[in-house]
Design a protein around this motif. Sequence first.
Motif, short mmCIF file in Angstrom:
data_model
loop_
_atom_site.label_atom_id
_atom_site.label_comp_id
_atom_site.label_asym_id
_atom_site.label_seq_id
_atom_site.Cartn_x
_atom_site.Cartn_y
_atom_site.Cartn_z
N PRO A 62 -5.62 -11.71 63.21
CA PRO A 62 -4.86 -12.50 62.24
C PRO A 62 -5.51 -13.86 62.02
O PRO A 62 -6.10 -14.41 62.96
CB PRO A 62 -3.50 -12.65 62.91
CG PRO A 62 -3.42 -11.51 63.88
CD PRO A 62 -4.83 -11.26 64.33
N PRO A 63 -5.49 -14.35 60.81
CA PRO A 63 -4.70 -13.94 59.64
C PRO A 63 -5.33 -12.85 58.80
O PRO A 63 -4.85 -12.56 57.70
CB PRO A 63 -4.59 -15.24 58.84
CG PRO A 63 -5.87 -15.94 59.10
CD PRO A 63 -6.22 -15.60 60.54
N MET A 64 -6.40 -12.19 59.28
CA MET A 64 -7.00 -11.09 58.55
C MET A 64 -6.01 -9.92 58.49
O MET A 64 -5.22 -9.73 59.42
CB MET A 64 -8.28 -10.61 59.23
CG MET A 64 -9.38 -11.61 59.28
SD MET A 64 -10.74 -10.90 60.25
CE MET A 64 -11.86 -12.26 60.24
N SER A 65 -6.11 -9.13 57.44
CA SER A 65 -5.25 -7.95 57.32
C SER A 65 -5.65 -6.93 58.38
O SER A 65 -6.79 -6.92 58.86
CB SER A 65 -5.38 -7.33 55.93
OG SER A 65 -6.66 -6.71 55.80
N GLN A 70 -9.64 -3.65 61.31
CA GLN A 70 -10.13 -2.33 61.70
C GLN A 70 -11.53 -2.06 61.15
O GLN A 70 -12.38 -1.50 61.84
CB GLN A 70 -9.15 -1.25 61.24
CG GLN A 70 -7.83 -1.30 62.00
CD GLN A 70 -6.76 -0.41 61.38
OE1 GLN A 70 -7.02 0.34 60.45
NE2 GLN A 70 -5.55 -0.53 61.89
N ALA A 71 -11.79 -2.48 59.91
CA ALA A 71 -13.12 -2.30 59.33
C ALA A 71 -14.16 -3.11 60.10
O ALA A 71 -15.27 -2.61 60.36
CB ALA A 71 -13.11 -2.70 57.86
N MET A 72 -13.82 -4.32 60.47
CA MET A 72 -14.75 -5.14 61.24
C MET A 72 -14.99 -4.56 62.62
O MET A 72 -16.12 -4.57 63.12
CB MET A 72 -14.25 -6.58 61.32
CG MET A 72 -14.30 -7.27 59.96
SD MET A 72 -13.82 -8.98 60.05
CE MET A 72 -15.26 -9.67 60.86
#
Length: 147
Positions: A62-65, A70-72
Amino acid sequence: MITNVSLVSVFVKDLDESLAFYTDVLGFEPRDDIRLGPDYRWVTVGHPSQPELILHLAIPGPPMSDDLVQAMQRAQAAGGLPGVGLHVDDCRKTFEEFSAKGVEFLQEPADRPYGVEALMRDNSGNWMVLVEPRAYTPADFDGASFD
């Protein structure tokens, strides 16, 4: 007006392990290690010869979705995230020193129009390029091969 670049984030898998790698293996200095609430830790390192630039070691979250996190994490697991470029005074010697410390190299030192270059990974799988720079012109790239 922008005066310089002062902070670059590098996404890592484990803060303690990455802090040790960047300081003990690469020779960076620890700068900040601060808890900002119960779930966030601000960890930075810097190189002694470049005090104005800080590398922020961060775990995707967070604050990433959730989808982006998951992609990272998938990109990290595949060793596909870019890291940073590092100038070195002797690429072949640095390659030998880092190899002896267990650093994974994707490319041994090779002559390029712009200098001697090697490609390695940090302990989180991020690609890092080591370059022993030399002066060049655009004409130096004519017919250059990067295999």
